[in-house]
Design an enzyme around this catalytic site. Structure first.
Site, short mmCIF file in Angstrom:
data_model
loop_
_atom_site.label_atom_id
_atom_site.label_comp_id
_atom_site.label_asym_id
_atom_site.label_seq_id
_atom_site.Cartn_x
_atom_site.Cartn_y
_atom_site.Cartn_z
N HIS A 108 -0.22 -4.08 -5.11
CA HIS A 108 -1.37 -4.97 -5.03
C HIS A 108 -1.79 -5.27 -3.59
O HIS A 108 -2.90 -5.77 -3.36
CB HIS A 108 -1.09 -6.28 -5.77
CG HIS A 108 -2.28 -6.82 -6.49
ND1 HIS A 108 -3.52 -6.94 -5.91
CD2 HIS A 108 -2.44 -7.26 -7.78
CE1 HIS A 108 -4.38 -7.44 -6.77
NE2 HIS A 108 -3.76 -7.63 -7.92
N ASP A 123 -6.30 -3.09 -5.24
CA ASP A 123 -6.63 -4.20 -6.13
C ASP A 123 -6.74 -3.72 -7.57
O ASP A 123 -6.92 -2.52 -7.84
CB ASP A 123 -7.95 -4.85 -5.70
CG ASP A 123 -7.82 -5.60 -4.38
OD1 ASP A 123 -6.69 -6.04 -4.06
OD2 ASP A 123 -8.83 -5.71 -3.66
#
Length: 450
Positions: A423, A427
């Site tokens: 992450h 995204d």
């Protein structure tokens, strides 16, 4: 690269020998930038045997593969210090004595003994076991007597050779190194020796009781290889430090399976051994999707996020000693036949332990496929510094809605895949866009040709 490095190191040793016309020590070379220790798989030359430039002197076992070390110049293997099967040899530690034609080999034995007793630089810097503070004068006589007995356990003047990690573990557990029997070269104490040590009292208490309830189940202790140790530490680090998240999608593989059948019939006419697998289509689709969504083809480097321009795909291969990921370079620019041939060749080298460092280091994205084992779905751990790994399951016949059909449903060949992403660099929306692009290529495989 690794062979060239080994040749350079060996050549440097021989140049010294030529200038002094004397024997010289040959140290364990670093076969990759991250290598700190290695093992001797086997020597290909015997003591006293001559060798020529280009001859393989020995095979070194690293944490990922077994690598040949070649000679750059002619010479003689005067004495072997580290025998076949020796493990956990620190980089820079002497493993043999080498010379040239005309050198006096009578001093090889003494030089080998001196080299074996030398401590690696890292070990010389290892912290010494703190000495116990002198007892106060008012201490009881009983405590003073006990202290003298403890000191007498280690004869004065005897030098103990142990690896830095062995010393550290012994210090933490309060194990006297003088009572540990070393299994390394010339009796050197290794990590395994300290971990297996049992104090006399502990050994007595570990004796199985005659009571049936206290009997231990039968078991076998399997030594941890360098490769397994590295896999364990890196995957643990990845799971603890990388913020993983997972995205799963179902893909209709009907068109891929039909196109694969057509291609394989055509290939069989030219080469009967050539055959495309489903994984070849998966790898091609990965490369194309990374070109469409380059944010997924990236690495977290701390201060910057590095985005790669080519898709170098690491393919997970199971070997008898553990998992390794050989790399197919620039997959997006290659055809299915080239991907298939290169993948098979790398997989064979991986199982034989013959991969070179440049063949398994530096990938930008990883694919792990367990579909051939009937696994329908799983999640994989990211291989840092990469940002993504794709877990591919089996293709299975599944009922899916089909309004155009009279019955309202049909049977389709569905494959489930799961993307594990970091992450910090990718995204959730980016990961979803990449999966949609990947799915689009597999459900319309003719787009590979565009």
């Amino acid at each position: 690269m690794a062979s060239a490095l080994a040749r350079t190191i060996l050549a440097r040793r021989f140049h010294v020998s030529a200038s002094r016309h004397a024997l010289s020590k040959f140290a364990m070379p670093a076969m990759s930038p991250t290598m700190t220790e290695g093992g001797i798989a086997s020597w290909k030359k015997k003591e006293g045997e001559s060798f020529a430039a280009g001859d393989v002197l020995l095979e070194i076992e690293t944490d990922k593969a077994t690598i040949d070390v070649e000679a750059q110049d002619d010479g003689i293997l005067a004495k072997i210090i580290a025998q076949d099967g020796t493990k956990n040899i620190a980089v820079g530690s002497p493993i043999a004595i080498v010379g040239e034609e005309g050198d006096d080999l009578s001093g090889a034995e003494q030089l080998a003994a001196e080299a074996a007793s030398e401590k690696p630089k890292a070990e010389e810097k290892a912290p010494e076991t703190p000495k116990s503070q002198p007892a106060p004068e008012k201490k009881e006589q009983k405590a003073e007597t006990s202290k003298q007995e403890t000191k007498s356990e280690l004869p004065t003047g005897d030098r103990i050779f142990a690896s830095p990690i062995a010393k550290k573990i012994a210090l933490e557990r309060g194990i006297p190194l003088a009572k540990v029997k070393g299994s390394g070269p010339n009796g050197r104490i290794l990590r395994e020796d300290v971990e297996k040590y049992q104090a006399p009292a502990a050994a007595a208490s570990a004796t199985p009781s005659t009571s049936p309830s206290a009997a231990l189940p039968e078991y076998t202790d399997i030594p941890v290889t360098n490769m397994r140790r590295t896999i364990g530490s890196r995957l643990t680090q990845s799971k603890q430090e990388l913020p993983h998240y997972y995205l799963t999608v179902d893909i209709n593989m009907d068109k891929v399976l039909k196109l694969r059948e057509v291609f394989n019939k055509s290939l069989a006419e030219k080469d009967k051994s050539a055959k495309l697998s489903v994984n070849d289509f998966v790898l091609k689709a990965v490369g194309c999707a990374l070109a469409d969504v380059p944010e997924a083809n990236s690495a977290w480097l701390g201060e910057v996020i590095r985005q790669y321009k080519k898709a170098d795909i690491s393919v997970a291969v199971a070997t008898p000693t553990g998992l390794i990921t050989p790399i197919i370079k620039d997959v997006g620019s290659k055809g299915l036949a080239s991907i298939s041939a290169e993948g098979k060749a790398l997989a064979k080298k991986a199982r034989d332990g013959k991969l070179q460092p440049q063949e398994y280091q530096g990938g930008t994205f990883t694919v792990s496929n367990l579909g051939m084992f009937g696994i329908s779905h799983f999640t994989a751990i990211i291989n840092p510094p990469q940002s993504c790994i794709l877990a591919v399951g089996a293709t299975q016949a599944t009922l899916v809605p089909a309004p155009e059909e009279e019955r309202g449903f049909k049977v389709a060949q569905i494959m489930k895949v799961t993307l594990s992403a970091d992450h910090r660099t990718v995204d959730g929306a980016v990961g979803a866009r990449w999966l949609q692009a990947f799915k689009g290529y597999l459900e319309n495989p003719l787009t590979f040709m565009l």
